[in-house]
Design a protein around this motif. Structure first.
Motif, short mmCIF file in Angstrom:
data_model
loop_
_atom_site.label_atom_id
_atom_site.label_comp_id
_atom_site.label_asym_id
_atom_site.label_seq_id
_atom_site.Cartn_x
_atom_site.Cartn_y
_atom_site.Cartn_z
N PHE A 71 0.85 -1.19 0.00
CA PHE A 71 0.00 0.00 0.00
C PHE A 71 0.88 1.24 0.00
O PHE A 71 1.95 1.25 0.66
N THR A 72 0.45 2.25 -0.73
CA THR A 72 1.17 3.53 -0.74
C THR A 72 0.18 4.67 -0.52
O THR A 72 -0.94 4.63 -1.02
N VAL A 73 0.61 5.65 0.24
CA VAL A 73 -0.18 6.85 0.49
C VAL A 73 0.60 8.06 -0.03
O VAL A 73 1.80 8.20 0.28
N ALA A 74 -0.07 8.91 -0.81
CA ALA A 74 0.53 10.19 -1.23
C ALA A 74 -0.44 11.29 -0.81
O ALA A 74 -1.45 11.54 -1.49
N PHE A 75 -0.17 11.87 0.34
CA PHE A 75 -1.11 12.82 0.93
C PHE A 75 -0.64 14.24 0.63
O PHE A 75 0.38 14.71 1.13
N PHE A 76 -1.40 14.94 -0.23
CA PHE A 76 -1.14 16.35 -0.56
C PHE A 76 0.27 16.58 -1.08
O PHE A 76 0.91 17.57 -0.74
N MET A 77 0.77 15.65 -1.90
CA MET A 77 2.14 15.84 -2.41
C MET A 77 2.29 15.69 -3.92
O MET A 77 3.22 16.22 -4.49
N LEU A 78 1.35 14.99 -4.58
CA LEU A 78 1.58 14.64 -5.99
C LEU A 78 1.79 15.88 -6.88
O LEU A 78 2.61 15.85 -7.80
N HIS A 79 1.08 16.97 -6.57
CA HIS A 79 1.20 18.18 -7.40
C HIS A 79 2.60 18.81 -7.30
O HIS A 79 2.95 19.66 -8.10
N GLU A 80 3.41 18.37 -6.33
CA GLU A 80 4.77 18.92 -6.18
C GLU A 80 5.80 18.13 -6.99
O GLU A 80 6.95 18.53 -7.10
N VAL A 81 5.37 16.98 -7.52
CA VAL A 81 6.31 16.10 -8.22
C VAL A 81 6.55 16.63 -9.64
O VAL A 81 5.61 16.95 -10.35
N PRO A 82 7.83 16.71 -10.09
CA PRO A 82 8.11 17.32 -11.40
C PRO A 82 7.54 16.53 -12.58
O PRO A 82 6.99 17.12 -13.50
N ASP A 83 7.67 15.19 -12.57
CA ASP A 83 7.12 14.40 -13.68
C ASP A 83 6.20 13.33 -13.08
O ASP A 83 6.67 12.27 -12.62
N ILE A 84 4.90 13.63 -13.10
CA ILE A 84 3.92 12.78 -12.41
C ILE A 84 3.88 11.38 -13.04
O ILE A 84 3.78 10.38 -12.33
N GLN A 85 4.00 11.32 -14.37
CA GLN A 85 3.92 10.00 -15.04
C GLN A 85 5.07 9.08 -14.60
O GLN A 85 4.85 7.90 -14.30
N VAL A 86 6.28 9.65 -14.55
CA VAL A 86 7.44 8.86 -14.14
C VAL A 86 7.26 8.40 -12.69
O VAL A 86 7.53 7.24 -12.33
N PHE A 87 6.78 9.30 -11.86
CA PHE A 87 6.55 9.00 -10.44
C PHE A 87 5.51 7.88 -10.29
O PHE A 87 5.73 6.91 -9.55
#
Ligand code: SAM
Length: 147
Positions: A71-87
């Protein structure tokens, strides 16, 4: 369960998750700010949870873990990632088949169109949308990696 709290910040979710996984489980609290990871470490020691919380320093463009995740949680952080697809692709590769990925983004920073685009990218890298839970002030999705 082995759980990743990616972009854990000061570790509010990591500590709660560590209680949920129990003594047999593991939470990996990952962030790119060493200062945040120090907070998490200190709080985990104070609350007697340091045996089930590992901290991990990410780089901007790579999480860089070896563990297999349930399981993975990304809480209020994804918009800070430079390349969302790679992430998203990296998270997908770390999860076990059937593993789940909970994403919540702050409505104030992420509009509906941008959030829908994130979900489209998630589907492109092999996730299915399992649920759209309601989270206060958030745009939220629970993704599932195909079995
Ligand atoms: C708005 S804070 C949210 C912190 C925490 N999840 C919470 O809800 O309290 C975003 C966090 O994501 C981290 N972050 C941003 N980009 C990241 C990346 N590419 N990899 C790992 N962490 C990242 C930041 O350092 C910051 O601690």
């Amino acid at each position: 369960m082995t759980v990743l709290d990616v972009g854990c910040g000061a570790g509010f979710a990591s500590l709660g998750l560590a209680r949920l996984v129990g003594e047999e489980g593991l939470v990996i609290a990952a962030d790119l700010q060493p200062r945040m990871l120090n907070f998490v470490k200190e709080r985990a020691i104070r609350e007697g949870l340091s045996n089930r919380i590992h901290i991990h320093l990410c780089s901007h463009d790579r999480i860089g873990l070896q563990e297999e995740l349930d399981f993975t949680v990304a809480f209020f952080m994804l918009h800070e990632v430079p390349d969302i697809q790679v992430f998203l692709k990296e998270i997908n590769s770390l999860l076990k088949p059937g593993g789940r990925f909970f994403i919540t983004e702050p409505k104030i920073h992420v509009g509906l169109i941008a959030f829908n685009e994130m979900m489209r990218k998630a589907e492109d890298v092999g996730f299915e949308i399992a649920e759209k839970p309601r989270v206060r002030f958030g745009r939220t999705v629970l993704l599932s990696k195909s079995e």
